[in-house]
Design a protein around this motif. Structure first.
Motif, PDB file in Angstrom:
ATOM      1  N   GLN A   7     -12.705  -2.373   2.252  1.00  0.00           N
ATOM      2  CA  GLN A   7     -13.167  -2.015   3.590  1.00  0.00           C
ATOM      3  C   GLN A   7     -12.000  -1.646   4.502  1.00  0.00           C
ATOM      4  OE1 GLN A   7     -15.792  -4.941   5.218  1.00  0.00           O
ATOM      5  NE2 GLN A   7     -16.404  -3.684   6.958  1.00  0.00           N
ATOM      6  N   LYS A   8     -10.809  -2.223   4.247  1.00  0.00           N
ATOM      7  CA  LYS A   8      -9.649  -1.987   5.104  1.00  0.00           C
ATOM      8  C   LYS A   8      -8.702  -0.967   4.478  1.00  0.00           C
ATOM      9  CE  LYS A   8      -5.858  -4.294   7.521  1.00  0.00           C
ATOM     10  NZ  LYS A   8      -5.075  -5.554   7.687  1.00  0.00           N
ATOM     11  N   TYR A   9      -8.145  -0.111   5.328  1.00  0.00           N
ATOM     12  CA  TYR A   9      -7.185   0.917   4.894  1.00  0.00           C
ATOM     13  C   TYR A   9      -5.807   0.279   4.749  1.00  0.00           C
ATOM     14  CZ  TYR A   9      -4.157   5.094   5.458  1.00  0.00           C
ATOM     15  OH  TYR A   9      -3.205   6.077   5.318  1.00  0.00           O
ATOM     16  N   ALA A  10      -5.428  -0.073   3.522  1.00  0.00           N
ATOM     17  CA  ALA A  10      -4.122  -0.693   3.239  1.00  0.00           C
ATOM     18  C   ALA A  10      -3.138   0.417   2.886  1.00  0.00           C
ATOM     19  CB  ALA A  10      -4.257  -1.699   2.108  1.00  0.00           C
ATOM     20  N   PHE A  11      -2.590   1.067   3.906  1.00  0.00           N
ATOM     21  CA  PHE A  11      -1.812   2.293   3.686  1.00  0.00           C
ATOM     22  C   PHE A  11      -0.572   2.070   2.821  1.00  0.00           C
ATOM     23  CE2 PHE A  11      -0.227   0.540   7.691  1.00  0.00           C
ATOM     24  CZ  PHE A  11       1.145   0.603   7.534  1.00  0.00           C
ATOM     25  N   LYS A  12       0.087   0.918   2.958  1.00  0.00           N
ATOM     26  CA  LYS A  12       1.306   0.688   2.164  1.00  0.00           C
ATOM     27  C   LYS A  12       0.991   0.667   0.676  1.00  0.00           C
ATOM     28  CE  LYS A  12       4.187  -1.733   5.543  1.00  0.00           C
ATOM     29  NZ  LYS A  12       4.929  -2.987   5.859  1.00  0.00           N
ATOM     30  N   ALA A  13      -0.028  -0.064   0.318  1.00  0.00           N
ATOM     31  CA  ALA A  13      -0.399  -0.160  -1.093  1.00  0.00           C
ATOM     32  C   ALA A  13      -0.872   1.187  -1.631  1.00  0.00           C
ATOM     33  CB  ALA A  13      -1.499  -1.212  -1.266  1.00  0.00           C
ATOM     34  N   VAL A  14      -1.642   1.898  -0.827  1.00  0.00           N
ATOM     35  CA  VAL A  14      -2.159   3.205  -1.245  1.00  0.00           C
ATOM     36  C   VAL A  14      -1.021   4.183  -1.488  1.00  0.00           C
ATOM     37  CG1 VAL A  14      -3.423   5.248  -0.435  1.00  0.00           C
ATOM     38  CG2 VAL A  14      -4.431   2.970  -0.179  1.00  0.00           C
ATOM     39  N   GLU A  15      -0.075   4.232  -0.561  1.00  0.00           N
ATOM     40  CA  GLU A  15       1.008   5.216  -0.673  1.00  0.00           C
ATOM     41  C   GLU A  15       1.949   4.882  -1.822  1.00  0.00           C
ATOM     42  OE1 GLU A  15       0.850   6.728   3.967  1.00  0.00           O
ATOM     43  OE2 GLU A  15       2.642   5.660   3.292  1.00  0.00           O
TER      44      GLU A  15
END
Length: 826
Positions: free
Chosen positions: A3-11
């Motif tokens: 549900q949350k945008y975890a940008f560090k992990a995604v990138e």
């Protein structure tokens, strides 16, 4: 999906995957169109700044867009790694320049990877690597064989602190731009490239560069400075030839004095045995300490001193004084000019200051001008007067006639002159590509054989606090053997200007691992010219001019098939903060690393592309960054809602009769595809493309929240797919993650760019404006294509219109279908 945008992990996740699978590696494919996208390679200072982020983000959008459009895209990165800062760091920190440079390259490479830029890292080059500068030296040898590299004595700008020659552009207010030391003039033996031989071609090709900004072409045209005129020979009383070039030979009868550059070797001959000799020498010493730009600036006071010598005008035999003045340069023209104060404003001001005669020789037709009455020079065309046999001729006629007369008398000829000077490439520095020649007492200047390249820079060197290059003192390196006679010889201890290294790097990218030649002809011809080149306006003259020159020489040597290296050029604006260019001294620097840590690379990219058109300066805004971060979070929440509410139904068949809301979403989807495609491909309006994506997210979010998921499925799937494909070049990580989470196949970046459906853009309903006496009073949504009668009826049925027209006489009704109804009442 989470549900949350975890940008560090995604990138981090996608950067690792892209690197592992070499997602952006490219090879030649003659069956596909190619697109060579290139940002100017950086100096490895150690840290990216926001200007870098902007430059590389622009290039990455284009590279990803064209890759999705079926092109073989070459998008490489490398390092302009030689130069003075590495030496300064070596002196300051007591570390070798090579270590400082390679450490910085490693840091910046990681920063670029964190930005998610789609580089083919297998093609990385660094100009300080021996396998690169070997070929820089090889090019020097080809220029030498062709007569385009030569050595001569030259007056140069010398910085005593940096212990090196400075280009005119590196001298600011008489001081070194880097260390602020007062600059001196010195005469040194220097190596030059004969760029003037290509001046006409460089100029003639400018109109063909239709993809370049007009102001860059104008700057190059002015720098080349082609002038047509005549070369004339005056003589001093004691017989010294004084050659001048003038674009106005028609004014030769108006010469009342001559001016010679302070650096000119004739000065000493002219003042010999003259009582004012010492005074002239003091003047020369003072003036030559100034930089050329300051001396010739329009607002610099013109100064001079009489030499005591006179010249004879070959056309009328008049004796005129010879002066030395600050505004004449040895490096431009012949270093001697004829003073015609009545018809040149600079000469006029000089003559009035020193009480020299002003003689009118050109006047408007039918008018009389007197030199003593002039308040300013008369530089315009007119009719010749006081000019002997040429009286009565127009300026144009007289230029031809005087030139012809000079040729008949053997005292001149028609000439073309250039402001452009030959390219001085010698640098008295260590950290550069060594010039591959040796000096032999028997054989003179001898080029190093190609098979002995590269001439390696010695690494075990010690720098003095003064900064002087250590090469000249390394006897074991300097002392060598002459390749011609086998006797003792000395190596050249100057290194090459770093602009030499950057004048061909775009060619090396096409074949970076080649150890047998700088590049393969077939490969370089597949990729060149660069389709889109991106960099700052500060490179408009030197780098771009030198790269064009290099490419022309390579063409003439049969190494490449093109004459011009860059088809399209984008000069992006600066990134400013608080109204000023970001700089440490102003304390307004924003660290890209902090932005990436706090908001993610996609947010940094999105803001830098959204805040302003690429060619305009961009004012940094913390609120703008936060706004872009909020938008990406909205995209993520939308994807989460779609995944949980709509995705179970989106592989079904769309109803044959879509609701009006579904039709409107389809229309918005295809309108967005059209706008983003055109904004990227045709206009580089990345900010308006992102704005269109924001509008689609709003429309899609509203529809998902309100629509029946079963009906919404196929329409939402189409819209979501289009959104992610169009967002991918701008925010590649979040697009890739959502694409994967929603179950779409493969990588979003490997998918084809979406095409809009013109039929979907057709609106069933339109909004029209209702005016009363020309003022907007109401808006109505009506069927598209409704007749004038239907529109008029709908307008009068509106409650607000009835209120405003009640009891008034309707004099006229104007109907514009699908646009407006204007009711005129009295």
């Amino acid at each position: 999906m989470h549900q949350k945008y975890a940008f560090k992990a995604v990138e981090e996740k996608w950067q690792q995957i892209w690197e592992k699978v070499k997602a952006f590696k490219v090879t030649e494919d003659p069956e596909k169109p190619k697109f060579y996208c290139l940002e100017m390679f950086p100096y490895p200072s150690g840290k990216l700044h926001m200007g870098h982020v902007r430059n590389y983000s622009i290039g990455d959008v284009l590279a990803r867009f064209y890759r999705m459009n079926g092109y073989q895209v070459l998008h490489p990165m490398g390092w302009d790694a030689f130069g003075l800062p590495a030496e300064n760091a070596a002196i300051k920190n007591n570390i070798p320049p090579a270590k400082w440079t390679w450490d910085n390259i490693a840091n910046m490479r990681e920063q670029l990877k964190r930005m998610g830029i789609s580089y083919d890292w297998d093609r990385e080059v660094a100009s300080c690597h021996p396998n690169y500068y070997k070929w820089t030296q090889w090019f020097f040898l080809q220029f030498f064989k062709k007569g385009l590299a030569y050595k001569k004595a030259s007056h140069v700008n010398w910085c005593p602190s940096c212990a090196t020659v400075l280009a005119n552009e590196q001298v600011v207010g008489g001081h070194c731009e880097r260390c602020d030391t007062k600059v001196e003039k010195r005469s040194l033996e220097q190596w030059f490239f004969r760029i003037t031989e290509y001046a006409d071609r460089l100029l003639a090709n400018l109109p063909k560069l239709t993809g370049w900004p007009e102001r860059v072409k104008v700057m190059q045209e002015n720098w080349i400075g082609r002038s047509k005129g005549a070369g004339l020979v005056f003589k001093s009383e004691d017989g010294h030839e004084l050659r001048v070039f003038t674009t106005r030979p028609d004014t030769v009868f108006g010469v009342t004095y001559m001016v010679i550059a302070p650096e000119h070797p004739l000065v000493e001959e002219l003042i010999k045995d003259k009582p004012q000799a010492e005074e002239v020498r003091e003047f020369v010493k003072r003036v030559t300490a100034q930089d050329d730009i300051t001396r010739t600036a329009a607002d610099t006071e013109k100064e001079g001193i009489f030499t005591g010598a006179y010249a004879i005008n070959p056309f009328n035999g008049e004796k005129v004084p010879i002066w030395v003045a600050n505004y004449v340069l040895l490096g431009y023209g012949t270093g001697i000019v004829m003073g015609v104060p009545a018809h040149d404003q600079r000469d006029f001001e000089f003559a009035r200051k020193y009480g020299l005669p002003v003689k009118v020789v050109v006047a408007p037709p039918g008018e009389t001008l007197r030199g003593e009455d002039l308040e300013e020079a008369f530089p315009a065309d007119g009719v010749l007067v006081n000019s002997g046999e040429f009286n009565g001729l127009s300026t144009k006629e007289a230029i031809a006639a005087v030139t012809k007369k000079a040729e008949e008398l053997g005292i001149g000829q028609a000439e073309v002159n250039y402001r452009l000077r030959d390219w001085l490439i010698s640098r008295q520095r260590y950290w550069g590509a060594p010039i591959p020649v040796v000096y032999c007492d028997k054989c003179g200047i001898v080029p190093v054989p190609e098979e002995d390249l590269p001439v390696l820079l010695p690494e075990d060197v010690r720098f003095k606090p003064s900064g002087q290059s250590p090469l000249a003192e390394l006897e074991e390196w300097v002392q060598t053997t002459c390749p011609s006679c086998g006797g003792p010889a000395r190596r050249e201890t100057d290194t090459m200007d770093t602009f030499v290294c950057s004048s061909w790097y775009f060619m090396r990218y096409t074949d970076p691992k080649n150890s047998e030649k700088p590049f393969d002809r077939e490969k370089v011809d597949y990729w060149l010219p660069v389709d889109q080149y991106i960099g700052g306006i500060e490179h408009a003259i030197l780098h771009l001019m030198y790269a064009r020159f290099f490419t022309m020489v390579c063409h003439d040597l049969g190494l490449v098939g093109v004459e011009e290296p860059f088809t399209n050029l984008l000069t992006q604006g600066m990134v400013t903060k608080d109204g000023f260019k970001m700089s440490k001294s102003k304390g307004n620097v924003v660290d890209p690393g902090y932005i990436i840590d706090s908001y993610g690379a996609d947010t940094a990219r999105l803001f830098i592309l959204f805040a302003a058109p690429p060619e305009k300066d961009l004012e940094w805004s913390d609120q703008g960054v936060e706004g872009c971060f909020r938008f990406l979070n909205r995209v993520w929440r939308l994807a989460y809602d779609v995944d949980t509410r709509v995705r179970p139904y989106w592989d079904g068949t769309a109803p044959s009769n879509l609701s009006n809301d579904a039709k409107e979403l389809r229309r918005k989807t295809h309108e967005t595809i059209k706008r983003v495609t055109e904004d990227i491909k045709e206009r580089f309006n990345f900010n308006t493309a992102i704005s269109a994506l924001m509008e689609l997210v709003n429309s899609l979010g509203k529809y998902v929240a309100e629509a029946d998921p079963k009906e919404a499925g196929p329409v939402v799937k189409e819209a979501m797919e289009a959104l992610l494909l169009c967002l991918a070049p701008f925010a590649p990580h979040i697009s890739e993650e959502i694409w994967s989470e929603l179950g779409f196949e493969g990588s979003v970046h490997d998918r084809s760019w979406p095409e809009y459906d013109p039929a979907a853009l057709v609106q069933d309903e339109v909004e029209i404006v209702i005016q009363i006496n020309g003022k907007v009073r109401e808006r109505l949504v009506v069927p598209k294509g409704a007749s004038k009668e239907e529109l008029e009826k709908a307008a009068f049925a509106a409650n607000k219109v009835q209120e405003l027209t009640n009891g008034k006489q309707v004099r006229k009704v104007i109907v514009v279908p699908d646009k407006l109804v204007n009711i005129v009442v009295g």
